[in-house]
Design a protein around this motif. Structure first.
Motif, PDB file in Angstrom:
ATOM      1  N   VAL A  59      -9.819  13.041  -6.924  1.00  7.13           N
ATOM      2  CA  VAL A  59      -8.469  12.480  -6.911  1.00  7.13           C
ATOM      3  C   VAL A  59      -8.327  11.657  -5.638  1.00  7.13           C
ATOM      4  O   VAL A  59      -8.614  12.116  -4.538  1.00  7.13           O
ATOM      5  CB  VAL A  59      -7.397  13.586  -7.020  1.00  7.13           C
ATOM      6  N   LYS A  60      -7.981  10.386  -5.817  1.00  4.02           N
ATOM      7  CA  LYS A  60      -7.876   9.485  -4.666  1.00  4.02           C
ATOM      8  C   LYS A  60      -6.576   8.698  -4.755  1.00  4.02           C
ATOM      9  O   LYS A  60      -6.306   8.078  -5.787  1.00  4.02           O
ATOM     10  CB  LYS A  60      -9.018   8.455  -4.666  1.00  4.02           C
ATOM     11  N   GLY A  61      -5.808   8.707  -3.686  1.00  2.00           N
ATOM     12  CA  GLY A  61      -4.626   7.874  -3.625  1.00  2.00           C
ATOM     13  C   GLY A  61      -5.019   6.403  -3.661  1.00  2.00           C
ATOM     14  O   GLY A  61      -5.976   6.008  -3.007  1.00  2.00           O
ATOM     15  N   ILE A  62      -4.272   5.611  -4.446  1.00  3.14           N
ATOM     16  CA  ILE A  62      -4.573   4.181  -4.564  1.00  3.14           C
ATOM     17  C   ILE A  62      -3.638   3.399  -3.667  1.00  3.14           C
ATOM     18  O   ILE A  62      -2.428   3.657  -3.641  1.00  3.14           O
ATOM     19  CB  ILE A  62      -4.419   3.715  -6.028  1.00  3.14           C
ATOM     20  N   ALA A  63      -4.204   2.447  -2.939  1.00  2.00           N
ATOM     21  CA  ALA A  63      -3.408   1.706  -1.966  1.00  2.00           C
ATOM     22  C   ALA A  63      -2.503   0.672  -2.626  1.00  2.00           C
ATOM     23  O   ALA A  63      -1.489   0.283  -2.060  1.00  2.00           O
ATOM     24  CB  ALA A  63      -4.328   1.031  -0.954  1.00  2.00           C
ATOM     25  N   GLU A  64      -2.856   0.208  -3.839  1.00  5.58           N
ATOM     26  CA  GLU A  64      -2.027  -0.804  -4.499  1.00  5.58           C
ATOM     27  C   GLU A  64      -0.802  -0.154  -5.133  1.00  5.58           C
ATOM     28  O   GLU A  64      -0.749   1.057  -5.312  1.00  5.58           O
ATOM     29  CB  GLU A  64      -2.852  -1.551  -5.546  1.00  5.58           C
TER      30      GLU A  64
ATOM     31  N   MET B 195       0.853  -1.191   0.000  1.00  6.50           N
ATOM     32  CA  MET B 195       0.000   0.000   0.000  1.00  6.50           C
ATOM     33  C   MET B 195       0.879   1.227   0.000  1.00  6.50           C
ATOM     34  O   MET B 195       1.768   1.336   0.828  1.00  6.50           O
ATOM     35  CB  MET B 195      -0.833  -0.004   1.265  1.00  6.50           C
ATOM     36  N   ALA B 196       0.552   2.153  -0.856  1.00  6.82           N
ATOM     37  CA  ALA B 196       1.571   3.168  -1.022  1.00  6.82           C
ATOM     38  C   ALA B 196       1.072   4.433  -1.689  1.00  6.82           C
ATOM     39  O   ALA B 196       0.633   4.421  -2.830  1.00  6.82           O
ATOM     40  CB  ALA B 196       2.711   2.588  -1.848  1.00  6.82           C
ATOM     41  N   VAL B 197       1.130   5.518  -0.953  1.00  7.12           N
ATOM     42  CA  VAL B 197       1.142   6.851  -1.565  1.00  7.12           C
ATOM     43  C   VAL B 197       2.246   7.594  -0.846  1.00  7.12           C
ATOM     44  O   VAL B 197       2.127   7.926   0.326  1.00  7.12           O
ATOM     45  CB  VAL B 197      -0.201   7.578  -1.426  1.00  7.12           C
TER      46      VAL B 197
ATOM     47  N   LEU C  10       5.769   1.180   4.258  1.00  4.08           N
ATOM     48  CA  LEU C  10       4.343   0.965   4.037  1.00  4.08           C
ATOM     49  C   LEU C  10       4.066  -0.400   3.421  1.00  4.08           C
ATOM     50  O   LEU C  10       2.954  -0.872   3.416  1.00  4.08           O
ATOM     51  CB  LEU C  10       3.807   2.057   3.104  1.00  4.08           C
TER      52      LEU C  10
ATOM     53  N   LEU D 276      -5.957   7.851  -8.536  1.00  4.65           N
ATOM     54  CA  LEU D 276      -7.043   7.746  -9.488  1.00  4.65           C
ATOM     55  C   LEU D 276      -7.625   9.142  -9.647  1.00  4.65           C
ATOM     56  O   LEU D 276      -8.042   9.764  -8.675  1.00  4.65           O
ATOM     57  CB  LEU D 276      -8.098   6.777  -8.969  1.00  4.65           C
TER      58      LEU D 276
END
Lengths: 329, 329
Positions: free
Chosen positions: B27-32, B1-3, B300, B40
């Motif tokens: 705008v959403k940080g993606i955990a993958e 998981m990574a931003v 992370l 996204l």
């Protein structure tokens, strides 16, 4: 950053068959969010958020939270709408966790809110307070005065490791606020302050904008019944301090005038603002301090600095009245 | 998981003004994702992935990766397409990081791949190999035999802390593979094995399906020039072992028949498969072992078990020929 529970495609497809949303076209874990696992879900009918409720959320509270979102969305408030499954349920289960699918809300949360955005946030808060008036369920605020007592006790022994003298100062502050705090709404005598459903966590990351225009509120998982002016005081703490700790009275004035453009505050509410602002600062000081002192090794979420709220508390303690927030009465 | 890198709305809007994609709606940080920060991004024109390249990706390699995606998408391969900005650039910068905006690809990666999905993956791999044939850039595989030597040396002193005897076994395996490995493509004498652009990391999380139907490949940040059959061998490792360590020959047969339905393997490639499968297993054993031994406190991403690939390597060492993978020649 948080996705605590993984789901595989078999589990996802079985869940989606309970709904009328079509097949899954994409699913991505979202890095934001602290308490729950959130997935952005694309299906043949649109975009949704799939939330898996993790341990810190009480299952018994979920009907209140989901019912409230359903109620507010029906009243026209811009917020996520929980999707009913074929049997009418808002709550389901996947991967051993309670879960819900809610509509996707466009918008971006402001990392550096402007005065215009504070104004919009104020107006949206007032619309929320009005829209919640006939919501039939009731949930006391677990993080009001009674809830602080336990946090004060839990943090007492180690608070001074964060800042010498902090334990004593917190105890003194708690005693002062407890003595001055108005009766619990509902239990009060005559003429209690206006109260009802509040969001209780309207930090910038829960408020979406497109450009500077408000687009919606998210994350109702601290919502409860409490004084409306207490929510306004939380907002003043969360939106009107600059990164260097300075209080921006222009933003506060914008926030309050936005609120009053929809629902004017009573004289009693205005006079109580400094007290509520102190209480709100203590509430976030205490929960941040607790999380700071009880860090889980390997946790995905870095705890936030509790002393930020100690400084805000000190500011509210020295104000002479609500005029410090840009409102006269 | 990574931003890893946060961006604020000012930075995002300035970036978007370089493109013809309209305003940001979400705008959403993606955990993958492990190496980079991925968001996204929803705009007025559609959905995109905004990738910020972090330190582990060499900036000089980005034109290869982005140019390849552009090339493959133009050839009709289902993969993300980098968006050109108004000046024609694929690469930009935000928050002090190189970045690119790429098209959003529908699909879900299979947590438990089926034989049908292995067949589709095989066919897609062959289409990738054909589509890359006239891509003009060249990037040697940094994680082929020469690259392993450094990892072997870096892990030698502490490998036995993971499993007694592991350092010795790895050294012996490395020596055997180095001696048997065919000449580097391009440097080879006559009749080298077929080679060209490979993805080099076609694990299930980089291959999307809608239901059991292939929908696309993502994450080209290990792509390089190497033997096609070596990619097939990586895929056998990544797709055809069950969770309990058993090799599923039905899935292997499906994968290879899918590949050959698009591009038949030469006799030389078939005969080299067991060697390449050992090499691929050693490559992932080494990188996982390195990450295991060099964990960053507070990282992370949890490192993956290196010994999973030690067990796979042992399987490939005892096979008598490619027939163990369900292919005869």
């Amino acid at each position: 950053m948080a996705v605590y529970t993984e789901i595989d495609e078999t589990q996802l497809n079985a869940l989606l068959q309970r709904y009328e949303l079509g097949c899954a076209l994409s699913v991505k874990g979202i890095a934001e969010g602290v308490e729950n696992s959130n997935y952005l879900l694309g299906t043949e009918t649109g975009s949704y958020i799939l939330t898996l409720y993790e341990r810190r959320v009480k299952r018994d509270d979920l009907p209140y939270f989901l019912g409230l979102m359903d109620h507010l969305a029906a009243k026209g408030l811009a917020c996520p709408t929980p999707i009913h499954d074929r049997d009418g349920n808002l709550l389901n289960e996947v991967a051993g966790r309670p879960c819900a699918i809610i509509s996707f809300l466009n918008g971006v949360w402001p990392k550096k809110p402007t005065a215009k955005q504070c104004q919009e946030l104020g107006a949206a808060t007032a619309r929320l307070h009005l829209a919640g008036k006939d919501f039939p369920l009731h949930r006391p605020n677990a993080l009001s005065v009674d809830g602080w007592a336990k946090l004060v006790a839990d943090c007492e022994a180690r608070a001074d490791s964060v800042m010498p003298g902090l334990a004593h100062d917190i105890a003194r502050e708690y005693d002062a606020l407890k003595a001055a705090w108005p009766e619990t709404p509902g239990r009060a005598g005559d003429r209690p302050l206006p109260h009802g459903v509040i969001h209780a966590d309207l930090f910038p990351d829960n408020v979406f904008f497109i450009g500077e225009t408000f687009s919606g509120l998210i994350d109702f998982y601290f919502a409860c019944n409490d004084y409306f002016a207490y929510e306004v005081a939380i907002n003043l703490n969360a939106w009107c301090f600059e990164a260097d700790g300075a209080f921006n009275v222009t933003k506060a004035r914008a926030l309050l005038s936005g609120y009053e453009s929809v629902r004017p505050l009573t004289d009693g509410e205005v006079h109580t603002l400094p007290l509520f602002a102190r209480g709100a600062a203590l509430r976030f000081l205490l929960t941040r301090l607790y999380d700071w002192l009880n860090q889980v090794p390997g946790a995905l979420v870095k705890p936030k600095d509790p002393l930020e709220y100690w400084k805000k508390l000190k500011f509210h303690r020295q104000v002479l009245g609500a005029s410090a927030y840009g409102i006269e009465r």
